[in-house]
Design an enzyme around this catalytic site. Structure first.
Site, PDB file in Angstrom:
ATOM      1  N   LYS A 148      -3.401  -5.760   3.322  1.00  0.00           N
ATOM      2  CA  LYS A 148      -3.850  -5.457   1.957  1.00  0.00           C
ATOM      3  C   LYS A 148      -3.176  -4.196   1.428  1.00  0.00           C
ATOM      4  CE  LYS A 148      -8.152  -5.208  -0.692  1.00  0.00           C
ATOM      5  NZ  LYS A 148      -7.645  -6.043  -1.755  1.00  0.00           N
ATOM      6  N   GLY A 208      -3.937   1.880   6.641  1.00  0.00           N
ATOM      7  CA  GLY A 208      -2.939   1.409   7.600  1.00  0.00           C
ATOM      8  C   GLY A 208      -1.704   0.843   6.917  1.00  0.00           C
ATOM      9  N   CYS A 209      -1.926   0.070   5.861  1.00  0.00           N
ATOM     10  CA  CYS A 209      -0.810  -0.556   5.147  1.00  0.00           C
ATOM     11  C   CYS A 209       0.024   0.495   4.425  1.00  0.00           C
ATOM     12  CB  CYS A 209      -1.332  -1.606   4.175  1.00  0.00           C
ATOM     13  SG  CYS A 209      -2.169  -2.963   5.042  1.00  0.00           S
ATOM     14  N   THR A 210      -0.635   1.547   3.939  1.00  0.00           N
ATOM     15  CA  THR A 210       0.081   2.633   3.271  1.00  0.00           C
ATOM     16  C   THR A 210       0.952   3.372   4.281  1.00  0.00           C
ATOM     17  OG1 THR A 210      -1.654   2.848   1.609  1.00  0.00           O
ATOM     18  CG2 THR A 210      -0.216   4.754   1.927  1.00  0.00           C
ATOM     19  N   ALA A 248       3.931   1.085   5.125  1.00  0.00           N
ATOM     20  CA  ALA A 248       4.892   0.967   4.023  1.00  0.00           C
ATOM     21  C   ALA A 248       5.665   2.263   3.813  1.00  0.00           C
ATOM     22  CB  ALA A 248       4.169   0.565   2.740  1.00  0.00           C
TER      23      ALA A 248
END
Length: 155
Positions: A40, A45-47, A50
């Site tokens: 998401k 975590g995704c930030t 990325a």
């Protein structure tokens, strides 16, 4: 669930992506690429993942590696995420999970005793010949960029 393995042909894809772009395996033909799946946009975590990839982008670019992030989010939140963190590589929207299913990363997950379907944080390094060179399952966001750099350097 599709069982992909290193050495097998990567499944074909075409998806809408951040910044009004479209990404496809056909457009990447003859070039190596990293397809990384994340749950998401704009979550911790995704930030981390990325931003790590963005930081490694100049080095990955020198190695001739294209990078595409894929999530089940629709384009508007993906665009916001990309703009907020200055992400230059395309972030693709796989709302119908077709690409995630082809790569075997749309899986049953559980949280607080409830099960649901979601994106497994996984990455696929695909060689210029369209075959999978490396697969990372259940990726740790902090270590991801370094792992990809190391594997891409060996291409």
């Amino acid at each position: 669930m599709t069982e992909l393995a290193e050495g097998k042909k990567a499944p074909a894809f075409t998806m809408k992506a951040s910044g009004g772009r479209e990404v496809s395996s056909a457009a990447l033909k003859g070039r190596p690429y990293l397809l990384y799946f994340y749950p998401k946009a704009n979550t911790p975590g995704c930030t981390k993942q990325a931003c790590g990839v963005q930081e490694a982008l100049p080095q990955l670019g020198k190695l001739g590696l294209e990078v595409i992030g894929v999530s089940p989010d629709p384009i508007p939140p993906i665009d916001k995420f990309a703009q907020k963190f200055g992400l230059e590589f395309p972030l693709a929207s796989d709302e119908d999970h077709k690409v995630a299913e082809a790569y075997g990363v749309w899986v049953e997950k559980s949280m607080y005793g409830k099960t649901y379907m979601g994106m497994e944080r996984s990455s696929f390094l695909v060689g210029a010949d369209g075959k999978i060179v490396r697969i990372w399952r259940k990726v740790k966001p902090e270590a991801h960029a370094a792992q990809v750099l190391e594997a891409a350097a060996a291409l």
